[in-house]
Design an enzyme around this catalytic site. Sequence first.
Site, PDB file in Angstrom:
ATOM      1  N   ASN A   1      48.856 -22.780  -5.241  1.00 20.91           N
ATOM      2  CA  ASN A   1      49.533 -21.650  -5.887  1.00 20.91           C
ATOM      3  C   ASN A   1      49.160 -21.643  -7.377  1.00 20.91           C
ATOM      4  OD1 ASN A   1      51.539 -20.301  -7.480  1.00 20.91           O
ATOM      5  ND2 ASN A   1      52.878 -20.236  -5.708  1.00 20.91           N
TER       6      ASN A   1
ATOM      7  N   HIS B   1      51.164 -20.264 -12.144  1.00 17.78           N
ATOM      8  CA  HIS B   1      51.451 -20.766 -13.490  1.00 17.78           C
ATOM      9  C   HIS B   1      50.229 -20.851 -14.400  1.00 17.78           C
ATOM     10  CE1 HIS B   1      55.530 -20.758 -12.508  1.00 17.78           C
ATOM     11  NE2 HIS B   1      55.321 -21.504 -11.444  1.00 17.78           N
TER      12      HIS B   1
ATOM     13  N   HIS C   1      52.179 -15.149  -6.204  1.00 20.80           N
ATOM     14  CA  HIS C   1      53.447 -14.441  -6.016  1.00 20.80           C
ATOM     15  C   HIS C   1      53.465 -13.263  -6.987  1.00 20.80           C
ATOM     16  CE1 HIS C   1      58.164 -14.836  -6.032  1.00 20.80           C
ATOM     17  NE2 HIS C   1      57.762 -13.624  -5.697  1.00 20.80           N
TER      18      HIS C   1
ATOM     19  N   ARG D   1      55.512 -10.877  -8.546  1.00 18.36           N
ATOM     20  CA  ARG D   1      56.950 -10.627  -8.737  1.00 18.36           C
ATOM     21  C   ARG D   1      57.191  -9.202  -9.207  1.00 18.36           C
ATOM     22  NH1 ARG D   1      61.181 -14.122  -9.426  1.00 18.36           N
ATOM     23  NH2 ARG D   1      60.758 -16.226  -8.725  1.00 18.36           N
TER      24      ARG D   1
ATOM     25  N   ARG E   1      55.987 -11.329 -14.069  1.00 23.12           N
ATOM     26  CA  ARG E   1      56.070 -12.328 -15.141  1.00 23.12           C
ATOM     27  C   ARG E   1      54.860 -13.268 -15.173  1.00 23.12           C
ATOM     28  NH1 ARG E   1      60.966 -16.074 -12.909  1.00 23.12           N
ATOM     29  NH2 ARG E   1      62.010 -14.077 -12.882  1.00 23.12           N
TER      30      ARG E   1
ATOM     31  N   GLU F   1      52.719 -13.884  -1.818  1.00 27.38           N
ATOM     32  CA  GLU F   1      54.180 -13.959  -1.714  1.00 27.38           C
ATOM     33  C   GLU F   1      54.774 -12.691  -2.310  1.00 27.38           C
ATOM     34  OE1 GLU F   1      55.522 -17.403  -3.775  1.00 27.38           O
ATOM     35  OE2 GLU F   1      54.490 -18.772  -2.437  1.00 27.38           O
TER      36      GLU F   1
ATOM     37  N   THR G   1      62.684 -19.735 -10.861  1.00 27.77           N
ATOM     38  CA  THR G   1      61.762 -19.818  -9.733  1.00 27.77           C
ATOM     39  C   THR G   1      62.552 -19.483  -8.469  1.00 27.77           C
ATOM     40  OG1 THR G   1      60.208 -21.252  -8.547  1.00 27.77           O
ATOM     41  CG2 THR G   1      62.144 -22.319  -9.470  1.00 27.77           C
ATOM     42  N   THR G   2      61.844 -19.368  -7.344  1.00 26.96           N
ATOM     43  CA  THR G   2      62.521 -19.009  -6.089  1.00 26.96           C
ATOM     44  C   THR G   2      63.558 -20.078  -5.740  1.00 26.96           C
ATOM     45  OG1 THR G   2      60.347 -18.202  -5.475  1.00 26.96           O
ATOM     46  CG2 THR G   2      62.025 -18.138  -3.773  1.00 26.96           C
TER      47      THR G   2
ATOM     48  N   GLU H   1      57.813 -20.696   6.299  1.00 33.82           N
ATOM     49  CA  GLU H   1      57.564 -21.686   5.257  1.00 33.82           C
ATOM     50  C   GLU H   1      58.897 -22.331   4.945  1.00 33.82           C
ATOM     51  OE1 GLU H   1      54.792 -20.924   2.163  1.00 33.82           O
ATOM     52  OE2 GLU H   1      55.802 -22.293   0.775  1.00 33.82           O
TER      53      GLU H   1
ATOM     54  N   HIS I   1      57.621 -25.826  -2.199  1.00 33.60           N
ATOM     55  CA  HIS I   1      58.538 -25.698  -3.335  1.00 33.60           C
ATOM     56  C   HIS I   1      58.891 -27.067  -3.905  1.00 33.60           C
ATOM     57  CE1 HIS I   1      60.787 -23.053  -5.968  1.00 33.60           C
ATOM     58  NE2 HIS I   1      61.457 -24.148  -6.221  1.00 33.60           N
ATOM     59  N   GLY I   2      58.463 -27.270  -5.120  1.00 27.84           N
ATOM     60  CA  GLY I   2      58.800 -28.494  -5.832  1.00 27.84           C
ATOM     61  C   GLY I   2      57.971 -29.706  -5.445  1.00 27.84           C
TER      62      GLY I   2
ATOM     63  N   GLY J   1      52.285 -25.473  -6.315  1.00 26.65           N
ATOM     64  CA  GLY J   1      51.905 -24.746  -7.505  1.00 26.65           C
ATOM     65  C   GLY J   1      52.233 -25.432  -8.814  1.00 26.65           C
TER      66      GLY J   1
HETATM   67  N1  PXP Z   1      56.193 -21.651  -1.561  1.00 29.11           N
HETATM   68  C1  PXP Z   1      56.938 -20.589  -1.926  1.00 29.11           C
HETATM   69  C2  PXP Z   1      57.336 -19.616  -0.876  1.00 29.11           C
HETATM   70  C3  PXP Z   1      57.275 -20.388  -3.275  1.00 29.11           C
HETATM   71  O1  PXP Z   1      58.017 -19.309  -3.621  1.00 29.11           O
HETATM   72  C4  PXP Z   1      56.839 -21.305  -4.234  1.00 29.11           C
HETATM   73  C5  PXP Z   1      57.209 -21.122  -5.670  1.00 29.11           C
HETATM   74  O2  PXP Z   1      56.643 -19.958  -6.151  1.00 29.11           O
HETATM   75  C6  PXP Z   1      56.034 -22.372  -3.805  1.00 29.11           C
HETATM   76  C7  PXP Z   1      55.758 -22.536  -2.468  1.00 29.11           C
HETATM   77  C8  PXP Z   1      55.445 -23.337  -4.766  1.00 29.11           C
HETATM   78  O3  PXP Z   1      56.428 -24.058  -5.421  1.00 29.11           O
HETATM   79  P1  PXP Z   1      56.020 -24.972  -6.651  1.00 29.11           P
HETATM   80  O4  PXP Z   1      55.461 -24.074  -7.702  1.00 29.11           O
HETATM   81  O5  PXP Z   1      57.304 -25.604  -7.032  1.00 29.11           O
HETATM   82  O6  PXP Z   1      54.992 -25.946  -6.150  1.00 29.11           O
END
Ligand code: PXP
Length: 241
Positions: free
Chosen positions: A9, A12, A45, A47, A51, A72, A102-103, A154, A195-196, A217
């Site tokens: 991802n 950033h 993503h 948005r 952003r 996304e 963030t999500t 996911e 995520h994370g 990401g």
């Molecule tokens: N998967 C989804 C669906 C997300 O919304 C995000 C955050 O944008 C990620 C994965 C990646 O998360 P991270 O940036 O914390 O690795």
Amino acid sequence: MTKIRLGVNIDHVATVRNARGENYPSPVRAALFAQNYGAHSVTIHLREDRRHINDADLKIIKSKLKIPLNLEIAATNEMLKIALKYKPTYICIVPEKRKEVTTEGGLNLNYNKTFLKKLIKKLKNNGSRVSLFIEPKIKDIKLAKFFFESDCIEIHTGKICNLINSKKNYKAEFQKINKCSKYANEIGLEVHAGHGLNFLSSKILSKIKYIQEFNIGHFLVGESIFLGLKKTIKKFKTLIK
Ligand code: PXP
């Protein structure tokens, strides 16, 4: 089970670019680097507030990328139109709150069910594989498969990542994710997780053999700074000596 695919991802990279209103660092370049260095897919993503990734990024990345693009989006008419136009390989539907950093959690699958079902159908008929970003709950997996007829889920890994990072007991959450991934696999869903995630949490979660793809990401982009600083500083020193 085959090895877990890595989805990179690059949102950033765009965050850093936008912080200065410049045209670098370029998310397009990051997407192509990710491709060259072995990523299995690239995630962006788009948005509502743009952003980080913007429409122009999406357009160029889609036209240049050879590996699958995972877009996304929130379940809105605006995003539906864009996703239908660009037809990425994967579309992951995520919840989106304007003020969140963030999500923050998985989708609420009981909200606006009819609209979401129609949106998924349109995206699938257009040739994209649709994924739903959900919490590890059997009830939601059943809904994803049997009501929404999504192709993938996911699993939101935010909770287990927080537990791992704060050195708390994560075993119960791990078992939950394992059980949900196994069940999702059995009923024919492709299982992604994200995520994370960082080095440690992805290593721990890679033991779950039912997960087919990680999407990573923020940590990955952040860590790349440190893996790349040495070369960049050396290059500057050579140039100015
Ligand atoms: N998967 C989804 C669906 C997300 O919304 C995000 C955050 O944008 C990620 C994965 C990646 O998360 P991270 O940036 O914390 O690795």
